[in-house]
Design a protein around this motif. Structure first.
Motif, PDB file in Angstrom:
ATOM      1  N   ALA A  82       0.834  -1.208   0.000  1.00 34.32           N
ATOM      2  CA  ALA A  82       0.000   0.000   0.000  1.00 34.32           C
ATOM      3  C   ALA A  82       0.867   1.256   0.000  1.00 34.32           C
ATOM      4  O   ALA A  82       0.553   2.239  -0.687  1.00 34.32           O
ATOM      5  N   ALA A  83       1.987   1.213   0.750  1.00 33.56           N
ATOM      6  CA  ALA A  83       2.872   2.377   0.801  1.00 33.56           C
ATOM      7  C   ALA A  83       3.523   2.612  -0.556  1.00 33.56           C
ATOM      8  O   ALA A  83       3.647   3.760  -1.004  1.00 33.56           O
ATOM      9  N   LEU A  84       3.923   1.519  -1.227  1.00 36.48           N
ATOM     10  CA  LEU A  84       4.519   1.668  -2.560  1.00 36.48           C
ATOM     11  C   LEU A  84       3.538   2.337  -3.518  1.00 36.48           C
ATOM     12  O   LEU A  84       3.904   3.201  -4.306  1.00 36.48           O
ATOM     13  N   HIS A  85       2.276   1.916  -3.412  1.00 34.36           N
ATOM     14  CA  HIS A  85       1.235   2.521  -4.247  1.00 34.36           C
ATOM     15  C   HIS A  85       1.090   4.017  -3.927  1.00 34.36           C
ATOM     16  O   HIS A  85       1.029   4.850  -4.825  1.00 34.36           O
ATOM     17  N   GLU A  86       1.079   4.332  -2.642  1.00 34.42           N
ATOM     18  CA  GLU A  86       0.935   5.738  -2.241  1.00 34.42           C
ATOM     19  C   GLU A  86       2.122   6.573  -2.736  1.00 34.42           C
ATOM     20  O   GLU A  86       1.940   7.710  -3.185  1.00 34.42           O
ATOM     21  N   ILE A  87       3.321   5.985  -2.669  1.00 36.38           N
ATOM     22  CA  ILE A  87       4.517   6.695  -3.142  1.00 36.38           C
ATOM     23  C   ILE A  87       4.420   6.942  -4.650  1.00 36.38           C
ATOM     24  O   ILE A  87       4.731   8.033  -5.134  1.00 36.38           O
ATOM     25  N   GLU A  88       3.918   5.931  -5.367  1.00 32.45           N
ATOM     26  CA  GLU A  88       3.762   6.077  -6.817  1.00 32.45           C
ATOM     27  C   GLU A  88       2.791   7.223  -7.131  1.00 32.45           C
ATOM     28  O   GLU A  88       3.061   8.085  -7.967  1.00 32.45           O
ATOM     29  N   VAL A  89       1.660   7.230  -6.396  1.00 32.69           N
ATOM     30  CA  VAL A  89       0.656   8.272  -6.603  1.00 32.69           C
ATOM     31  C   VAL A  89       1.227   9.651  -6.248  1.00 32.69           C
ATOM     32  O   VAL A  89       1.099  10.613  -7.016  1.00 32.69           O
ATOM     33  N   LEU A  90       1.883   9.738  -5.087  1.00 34.35           N
ATOM     34  CA  LEU A  90       2.425  11.028  -4.646  1.00 34.35           C
ATOM     35  C   LEU A  90       3.500  11.536  -5.609  1.00 34.35           C
ATOM     36  O   LEU A  90       3.630  12.746  -5.824  1.00 34.35           O
ATOM     37  N   SER A  91       4.275  10.612  -6.189  1.00 35.28           N
ATOM     38  CA  SER A  91       5.305  11.025  -7.153  1.00 35.28           C
ATOM     39  C   SER A  91       4.660  11.593  -8.408  1.00 35.28           C
ATOM     40  O   SER A  91       5.105  12.605  -8.951  1.00 35.28           O
ATOM     41  N   ALA A  92       3.584  10.928  -8.866  1.00 36.78           N
ATOM     42  CA  ALA A  92       2.877  11.425 -10.051  1.00 36.78           C
ATOM     43  C   ALA A  92       2.295  12.815  -9.771  1.00 36.78           C
ATOM     44  O   ALA A  92       2.334  13.706 -10.620  1.00 36.78           O
ATOM     45  N   ILE A  93       1.771  12.995  -8.558  1.00 42.76           N
ATOM     46  CA  ILE A  93       1.189  14.281  -8.172  1.00 42.76           C
ATOM     47  C   ILE A  93       2.267  15.371  -8.186  1.00 42.76           C
ATOM     48  O   ILE A  93       2.062  16.467  -8.698  1.00 42.76           O
ATOM     49  N   ALA A  94       3.436  15.022  -7.647  1.00 43.94           N
ATOM     50  CA  ALA A  94       4.496  16.028  -7.508  1.00 43.94           C
ATOM     51  C   ALA A  94       5.093  16.423  -8.855  1.00 43.94           C
ATOM     52  O   ALA A  94       5.614  17.526  -9.000  1.00 43.94           O
ATOM     53  N   THR A  95       5.017  15.525  -9.845  1.00 48.33           N
ATOM     54  CA  THR A  95       5.648  15.851 -11.120  1.00 48.33           C
ATOM     55  C   THR A  95       4.654  16.306 -12.186  1.00 48.33           C
ATOM     56  O   THR A  95       5.048  16.823 -13.223  1.00 48.33           O
ATOM     57  N   GLY A  96       3.366  16.128 -11.920  1.00 42.90           N
ATOM     58  CA  GLY A  96       2.343  16.457 -12.921  1.00 42.90           C
ATOM     59  C   GLY A  96       2.300  17.937 -13.277  1.00 42.90           C
ATOM     60  O   GLY A  96       2.390  18.310 -14.436  1.00 42.90           O
ATOM     61  N   ASP A  97       2.116  18.794 -12.293  1.00 40.81           N
ATOM     62  CA  ASP A  97       2.036  20.228 -12.528  1.00 40.81           C
ATOM     63  C   ASP A  97       2.483  20.956 -11.259  1.00 40.81           C
ATOM     64  O   ASP A  97       1.702  21.114 -10.318  1.00 40.81           O
ATOM     65  N   PRO A  98       3.745  21.385 -11.227  1.00 33.72           N
ATOM     66  CA  PRO A  98       4.308  21.990 -10.016  1.00 33.72           C
ATOM     67  C   PRO A  98       3.479  23.175  -9.489  1.00 33.72           C
ATOM     68  O   PRO A  98       3.442  23.410  -8.286  1.00 33.72           O
ATOM     69  N   SER A  99       2.758  23.858 -10.389  1.00 35.08           N
ATOM     70  CA  SER A  99       2.002  25.031  -9.924  1.00 35.08           C
ATOM     71  C   SER A  99       0.801  24.620  -9.065  1.00 35.08           C
ATOM     72  O   SER A  99       0.212  25.440  -8.371  1.00 35.08           O
ATOM     73  N   LYS A 100       0.421  23.344  -9.118  1.00 40.37           N
ATOM     74  CA  LYS A 100      -0.738  22.893  -8.334  1.00 40.37           C
ATOM     75  C   LYS A 100      -0.331  22.359  -6.963  1.00 40.37           C
ATOM     76  O   LYS A 100      -1.171  21.895  -6.192  1.00 40.37           O
ATOM     77  N   MET A 101       0.973  22.418  -6.662  1.00 40.14           N
ATOM     78  CA  MET A 101       1.434  21.846  -5.403  1.00 40.14           C
ATOM     79  C   MET A 101       1.041  22.684  -4.186  1.00 40.14           C
ATOM     80  O   MET A 101       1.290  22.295  -3.057  1.00 40.14           O
TER      81      MET A 101
END
Ligand code: ADP
Ligand code: MG
Length: 429
Positions: A61-80
């Motif tokens: 579950a943590a690996l999945h969360e890390i994958e999701v959080l990484s996608a979030i962080a790299t998708g659009d920096p202005s939305k962080m």
């Protein structure tokens, strides 16, 4: 839970990732993890360290969360500014096993705590608007840009940007980082308890100093604390907890969301997508404005919690269209073929705007405008619900009602005297 496969026991001063992060104090915990305030020696900033339980299913579950959080962080920096940022991740070996750890930016209190501070009487509508804009911007990013369903949106999983962020302002906050295990100090005689007490005192003093003018600290003993005045506090917040998030084309679980925020299509198993998050958003907005959950279903004699939940929804939002009511894998458990509930036959309808006026003492105008914003998002048909982006265009988010404050302070007394007779009957037996 502190055994093999479970939580990792942390002591203040413990170091992680080869000495980079030092544990300062516990911030919170969930089913899968404990979350610690930690000091990052490399950046000289405070971070939140989420330490997962070690058993394989938690690691996965943590690996999945890390994958999701990484996608979030790299998708659009202005939305962080609207979603939590993953700083780092690593494995930590402890007596209970290998723990995956996530390093997140350090945020403030959850909206649930904010509601509690305000003594469950609801926030001023202008503040609700600001918070709604942040959540909707986050959802627009997650849904529109990333194709991600959060699946567990609720006040607990939305954190304020910390108003006193020690990493941004360590001197004013009065916090100095602890860099090693206190009991290792031969001159000290310092115990962990002492350190924790000191940290708490310092934090308390810091809060008092910084918000002297706006925070009334309340009375002693039996006298209830007055609600904290939240004037002047910037209502910026971020969405956290992506442990249950899923990509729209590969939903993981059949049942998602925390009970009270669960969408009808999830209960009936019609299939779900982004609109399920929109439903939870509407429930959250209602709770911010009133201080109470929109739906608190309970099972009773002859009917289940699910059926009560569906009944409460219909009492507030009108009858569910037959097409929707009968189209889910679970529909037959609750509805007959006419689209009526099988075991709860008499519904007491009470429209949202009347509820806001009668129970929560909103002015007619406030109630009408707020209901006008919320009702479309609570459409039983998920396909008819507006998207986060469409919601952001709604006029309610861009109005500013100056008069609300007077109305609010006047009615807060009245609200406390609302007798049981005026309350919506949520219990059926
Ligand atoms: P879980 O998936 O186990 O529910 P969460 O990610 O929701 O874990 O974190 C549990 C709690 O830890 C949160 O409710 C909050 O109180 C605290 N927390 C989590 N992330 C942060 C953060 N970035 N900053 C400050 N506190 C946090
Ligand atoms: Mg959580």
């Amino acid at each position: 839970s502190y055994r093999k496969g479970g939580y990792h026991a942390v002591r203040i001063g413990d170091s992680f990732a080869g000495g980079r992060y030092i544990a300062q104090k516990k911030l919170g915990w969930g089913q899968f993890s404990t979350v610690w305030l930690a000091y990052d020696n490399q950046s000289s900033e405070y971070v939140a360290l989420k330490i997962q339980k070690s058993a394989p299913q938690f690691a996965e579950a943590a690996l999945h969360e890390i994958e999701v959080l990484s996608a979030i962080a790299t998708g659009d920096p202005s939305k962080m500014n609207y979603v939590v940022r993953l700083v780092d991740h690593f494995k930590h070996a402890g007596p209970n096993g290998q723990h995956l750890c996530m390093v997140l930016e350090f945020l403030g209190d959850s909206l649930l705590r904010l509601i509690k501070y305000n003594r469950y009487k609801g926030l001023e509508l202008n503040k609700v608007r600001e918070i709604c804009k942040c959540i909707l911007t986050a959802l627009d990013y997650l849904h529109g840009k990333l194709g991600l369903i959060h699946s567990d949106l609720k006040p607990e999983n939305i954190l304020l940007n910390s108003t006193i962020n020690p990493s941004k302002d360590p001197i004013r906050s009065g916090l100095t980082p602890i860099l090693e295990r206190p009991e290792g100090n031969p001159n000290g005689g310092v115990t962990i308890n002492n350190i924790e007490k000191k940290l708490k005192q310092r934090a308390r003093r810091a809060v008092a100093r910084i918000s002297e003018r706006r925070v009334s600290m309340g009375g002693v003993g039996a006298v209830p604390k007055p609600a904290r005045c939240l004037d002047g506090i910037d209502m910026r917040c971020k969405v956290v907890d992506f442990g249950n998030a899923c990509w729209v084309d590969s939903p993981i679980a059949e049942e998602i969301q925390t009970r009270q925020y669960r969408a009808p299509e999830v209960i009936l198993q019609v299939g779900y997508s982004f609109p399920a998050d929109m439903w939870s958003f509407a429930c959250t907005a209602f709770e911010l404005a009133t201080g109470e959950m929109m739906f608190t279903p309970k099972g009773g004699q002859g009917f289940s919690e699910d059926e009560d939940h569906l009944a409460l929804m219909m009492e507030l939002l009108g009858k569910m269209p037959r097409k929707i009511a009968t189209s889910g894998a679970r529909s037959k458990d609750y509805f007959d073929r006419y689209g009526d509930l099988k075991r709860i036959r008499r519904l007491k309808y009470w429209s949202l705007d009347r509820l806001l006026v009668d129970k929560y003492k909103f002015s007619d105008t406030d109630a009408r405008e707020f209901a006008d914003f919320l009702c479309p998002i609570l459409d039983f048909d998920p396909e008819k619900r507006p998207t986060a982006q469409q919601c952001l265009q709604h006029p309610w988010l861009n109005m500013d009602n100056q008069t609300h404050e007077e109305v609010n302070s006047e009615s807060s007394v009245g609200k406390m005297n609302v007798g049981m007779s005026n309350l919506k009957i949520q219990l059926r037996n």
